[in-house]
Design an enzyme around this catalytic site. Structure first.
Site, PDB file in Angstrom:
ATOM      1  CB  THR A  10      19.917  84.786  37.213  1.00 12.08           C
ATOM      2  OG1 THR A  10      20.612  85.913  36.691  1.00 12.08           O
ATOM      3  CG2 THR A  10      19.109  85.210  38.418  1.00 12.08           C
ATOM      4  NE  ARG A  14      17.484  80.282  32.221  1.00 12.51           N
ATOM      5  CZ  ARG A  14      16.500  80.953  32.795  1.00 12.51           C
ATOM      6  NH1 ARG A  14      16.012  82.036  32.202  1.00 12.51           N
ATOM      7  NH2 ARG A  14      15.983  80.555  33.929  1.00 12.51           N
ATOM      8  CB  SER A 105      12.808  80.377  32.634  1.00 14.94           C
ATOM      9  OG  SER A 105      11.821  80.956  33.429  1.00 14.94           O
ATOM     10  CE  LYS A 118      16.252  75.955  38.237  1.00 15.43           C
ATOM     11  NZ  LYS A 118      15.432  76.926  38.963  1.00 15.43           N
ATOM     12  CG  ASP A 270       7.913  81.236  33.759  1.00 16.26           C
ATOM     13  OD1 ASP A 270       7.232  80.455  34.447  1.00 16.26           O
ATOM     14  OD2 ASP A 270       9.145  81.396  33.918  1.00 16.26           O
ATOM     15  CG  ASP A 272      10.584  77.660  34.489  1.00 13.37           C
ATOM     16  OD1 ASP A 272      10.032  78.729  34.201  1.00 13.37           O
ATOM     17  OD2 ASP A 272      11.491  77.573  35.340  1.00 13.37           O
ATOM     18  CG  ASP A 274       9.980  79.691  37.576  1.00  7.82           C
ATOM     19  OD1 ASP A 274       9.529  80.266  36.566  1.00  7.82           O
ATOM     20  OD2 ASP A 274      11.202  79.535  37.782  1.00  7.82           O
ATOM     21  NE  ARG A 275      10.400  84.738  35.160  1.00 11.70           N
ATOM     22  CZ  ARG A 275      11.118  85.742  34.706  1.00 11.70           C
ATOM     23  NH1 ARG A 275      10.536  86.811  34.191  1.00 11.70           N
ATOM     24  NH2 ARG A 275      12.434  85.678  34.732  1.00 11.70           N
ATOM     25  CB  THR A 337      18.469  89.274  41.078  1.00 15.76           C
ATOM     26  OG1 THR A 337      18.049  90.626  41.282  1.00 15.76           O
ATOM     27  CG2 THR A 337      17.635  88.648  39.974  1.00 15.76           C
ATOM     28  CD  GLU A 356      13.809  86.649  42.105  1.00 15.66           C
ATOM     29  OE1 GLU A 356      14.879  87.261  41.967  1.00 15.66           O
ATOM     30  OE2 GLU A 356      13.554  85.590  41.516  1.00 15.66           O
ATOM     31  CD  GLU A 357      12.287  92.472  39.054  1.00 14.75           C
ATOM     32  OE1 GLU A 357      11.551  92.829  38.112  1.00 14.75           O
ATOM     33  OE2 GLU A 357      13.203  91.638  38.950  1.00 14.75           O
ATOM     34  CB  SER A 358      11.489  88.913  37.584  1.00 15.70           C
ATOM     35  OG  SER A 358      11.839  88.005  38.620  1.00 15.70           O
ATOM     36  NE  ARG A 489      16.506  91.262  34.030  1.00 14.45           N
ATOM     37  CZ  ARG A 489      15.995  90.760  32.908  1.00 14.45           C
ATOM     38  NH1 ARG A 489      15.284  91.530  32.102  1.00 14.45           N
ATOM     39  NH2 ARG A 489      16.183  89.499  32.574  1.00 14.45           N
TER      40      ARG A 489
HETATM   41  C1  VG1 Z   1      15.639  87.000  35.787  1.00 13.17           C
HETATM   42  C2  VG1 Z   1      14.877  87.739  36.878  1.00 13.17           C
HETATM   43  C3  VG1 Z   1      15.112  87.083  38.222  1.00 13.17           C
HETATM   44  C4  VG1 Z   1      14.730  85.604  38.135  1.00 13.17           C
HETATM   45  C5  VG1 Z   1      15.479  84.942  37.003  1.00 13.17           C
HETATM   46  C6  VG1 Z   1      15.070  83.511  36.788  1.00 13.17           C
HETATM   47  O1  VG1 Z   1      17.024  87.074  36.057  1.00 13.17           O
HETATM   48  O2  VG1 Z   1      15.259  89.098  36.912  1.00 13.17           O
HETATM   49  O3  VG1 Z   1      14.360  87.757  39.194  1.00 13.17           O
HETATM   50  O4  VG1 Z   1      15.033  84.953  39.337  1.00 13.17           O
HETATM   51  O5  VG1 Z   1      15.244  85.637  35.789  1.00 13.17           O
HETATM   52  O6  VG1 Z   1      13.712  83.419  36.559  1.00 13.17           O
HETATM   53  P1  VG1 Z   1      17.984  88.115  35.306  1.00 13.17           P
HETATM   54  O7  VG1 Z   1      19.364  87.793  35.776  1.00 13.17           O
HETATM   55  O8  VG1 Z   1      17.783  87.933  33.835  1.00 13.17           O
HETATM   56  O9  VG1 Z   1      17.526  89.473  35.715  1.00 13.17           O
HETATM   57  V1  VG1 Z   1      13.159  82.275  35.472  1.00 13.17           V
HETATM   58  O10 VG1 Z   1      11.478  82.245  35.589  1.00 13.17           O
HETATM   59  O11 VG1 Z   1      13.793  82.810  34.066  1.00 13.17           O
HETATM   60  O12 VG1 Z   1      13.846  80.867  35.978  1.00 13.17           O
HETATM   61 CO    CO Z   2      10.679  80.577  34.964  1.00 10.45          CO
END
Ligand code: VG1
Ligand code: CO
Length: 536
Positions: A10, A14, A105, A118, A270, A272, A274-275, A337, A356-358, A489
């Site tokens: 995503t 990693r 992240s 990335k 978080d 890095d 971005d959250r 996503t 995003e919901e995350s 999820r």
């Molecule tokens: C998760 C989140 C997604 C987000 C991604 C990267 O992905 O659900 O919304 O964009 O992490 O965020 P996944 O595939 O695990 O559901 V970050 O802050 O980890 O760069």
């Molecule tokens: Co992040």
């Protein structure tokens, strides 16, 4: 010699540090990026990361590889630090052809934990799927990597310019450009005045990358008292915690916000940067609600005073933002996503705010989600409206209705079992419509597919959606960011209109959906788990 499995998920590649630390492993991936990246002659490359363990080793090698691959210049954040949104901004501001962001992240860091790389493209955003697919394909055939050997090591702790081979290496202040950008977007005067009046904040940087940014912006430029930023020194292992701003890993902040000593705003970011996690005194704001509330109130900040062009959200994110887009008479885009899917919409000027919901929210100021940006927009709204978070949320629900929402994560399930669950679920999609689960009747079930409205590229298998006749919804998908087994999820959503039940507890409101999710997907049977590991 190629390594198997260097497939970006995503958000980048990693893996465990011990995987990345194998000879040639990181080099092969970075060379594959350089081999496929669009990089005109004399390009600039940005390099930075979240400060986690193994960052410095990879940065030193990446710089030497960039020199051997013909880059004219690299820009490196001092100490190897650049938050993801700051890296996005630096790429855009200095016209770089791309950047390497070294981060996993919200995943934990340290010798036994996770690392990630990335690649972002010239617009500052994550490489789109066409590029990550090409990188992956290249990793499977790669037979050499290039590196300039010898000469002095670059001191990435000292700001200034030096050379490796023919290439200039500029070590830059990681904070100043980003802080200046924030000052352009928001009404710092109003926030400063509110801070003087006693508006209080607790920001938990979780020993991760946002510490230096938050100290500068919140404490130095906005005048919040010292101590506003908690855990503000980046550490290679994030102090042994998961730098994941959710109710499990930011528990201490949550407890503070539910206590009588709570400040007006509690926020966290978080690994890095971005959250964002947003809480008010006695109230947790779900990320989906935060997106909707920010969109509805963005005009209170100077950068968005002229209105929004559109809103985009990832598919599993609740439809709260859709109601705001409707009311504002602007388009709402639903994407798969991952932030990489917002890039084309932002570049084309179709959207201003994405989420995003995350716990990811951001705007067209960069091409990444941006944790501190969200915190500052909230502060701007609190400062101008002079209302507490709880009132802003309840007024929002009274106007738009409320989307009760939760995500249940089942982590580190054995991959075979998780794949079997998803396969069985997909096989049942055709027979689900019309079936009843307690009070819920399935109206529609499908596997989400997306065609990018700007470049026409198609993405399939982006999550199973089960829609019920009453408007409630369950989404199932497997994570693309984990490094151990599979993470399932399950996203649960129930809408209550403005005249509905707006002040209930989320678990009560979602209980029927939780039961239906297990009946539909056989979560307990497939995973052997009786309860999720994390509920957010
Ligand atoms: C998760 C989140 C997604 C987000 C991604 C990267 O992905 O659900 O919304 O964009 O992490 O965020 P996944 O595939 O695990 O559901 V970050 O802050 O980890 O760069
Ligand atoms: Co992040």
């Amino acid at each position: 010699m190629p390594f198997s499995g260097q497939k970006p998920g995503t958000s980048g590649l990693r893996k465990k540090v011990r995987v990345f630390a194998q000879p040639h492993y990181a080099e092969n991936f970075i060379q594959s990026v350089f081999d496929v990246a669009d990089r005109p002659i004399a390009s600039t490359l940005v390099i930075g990361g979240d400060g986690r363990f193994h960052n410095r080793t990879v940065i030193a090698r990446a710089i030497r590889m960039a020199a051997a691959n013909g880059y004219a210049r690299v820009l490196v954040g001092q100490g190897g630090i650049l938050s993801t949104p700051a890296a996005s901004h630096v790429i855009r501001k200095y016209g770089a052809s791309g950047g390497l962001i070294l981060s996993a992240s919200h995943n934990p860091g340290g010798p036994e934990e996770d690392f990630g790389i990335k690649y972002n493209i010239a617009n500052g955003g994550p490489a789109p799927e066409a590029v990550t697919d090409a990188i992956y394909a290249r990793t499977q055939t790669i037979d050499r990597w290039l590196m300039v050997e010898g000469g002095a090591e670059v001191d990435i702790d000292r700001i200034g310019t030096s050379e490796i081979g023919e290439m200039a290496v500029e070590v830059i202040d990681p904070v100043v450009d980003y802080a200046d950008l924030m000052e352009e977007l928001f009404d710092f005067g109003a926030i400063r005045a509110a801070a003087k009046r006693g508006l209080s904040v607790a920001f938990d940087a979780m020993h991760a990358v946002t510490g230096p940014y938050a100290h500068e912006i919140l404490e130095r430029r906005l005048g919040f008292p010292a101590g506003t930023v908690l855990n503000g020194t980046p550490r290679e292992d994030f102090g042994g915690h998961h730098p994941d701003p959710n109710l499990v890993h930011a528990r201490v902040l949550y407890d503070l916000m539910m206590s009588p000593e709570a400040p007006a705003l509690g926020a966290a970011s978080d690994g890095d940067g971005d959250r964002n996690l947003i809480m008010g005194r006695g109230v947790f704001v779900t990320p989906s609600d935060s997106l909707a509330i920010l969109a509805a109130n963005a005009h209170l900040a100077p950068a968005y005073a002229g209105g929004l062009k559109g809103i985009a959200r990832s598919m599993p994110t609740s439809t709260a933002a859709d109601k705001v887009a409707d009311a504002l008479g602007i388009p709402l885009w639903e994407t798969p996503t991952g932030w990489k899917f917002f890039g084309t919409l932002l570049d084309a000027g179709k959207v201003t705010i994405c989420g995003e919901e995350s716990a990811g929210t951001g705007s067209d100021h960069v091409r990444e989600k941006d944790g501190l940006w969200a915190v500052l927009l909230w502060l701007n709204i609190l400062a101008v409206s002079r209302k507490p978070v709880s009132q802003i949320a309840s007024e929002h629900w009274a106007r738009f209705g409320r989307n009760y929402y939760a995500r249940h994560d089942y982590e580190a399930i054995e991959s075979g079992r998780a794949n079997a669950l998803m396969a069985a679920l997909e096989a049942s999609l055709a027979i689900l419509p019309g079936r009843a689960f307690g009070p819920l009747t399935v109206a529609m079930a499908d596997q989400f597919a997306y065609t990018d409205p700007v470049d026409g590229s198609a993405s399939y298998n982006q999550g199973v959606r089960v829609m019920f006749a009453c408007g409630s919804r369950i989404v199932f998908r497997l994570s693309g960011t984990g490094t151990e087994g599979a993470t399932l999820r399950v996203y649960l959503e129930r809408y209550e209109g403005p005249d509905g039940r707006l002040a209930e507890e989320t678990p009560t409101m979602l209980a029927d959906l939780v039961a239906a999710a297990d009946a539909i997907a056989g979560i307990v049977a497939h995973s052997g788990r009786t309860a999720p590991d994390v509920v957010t």
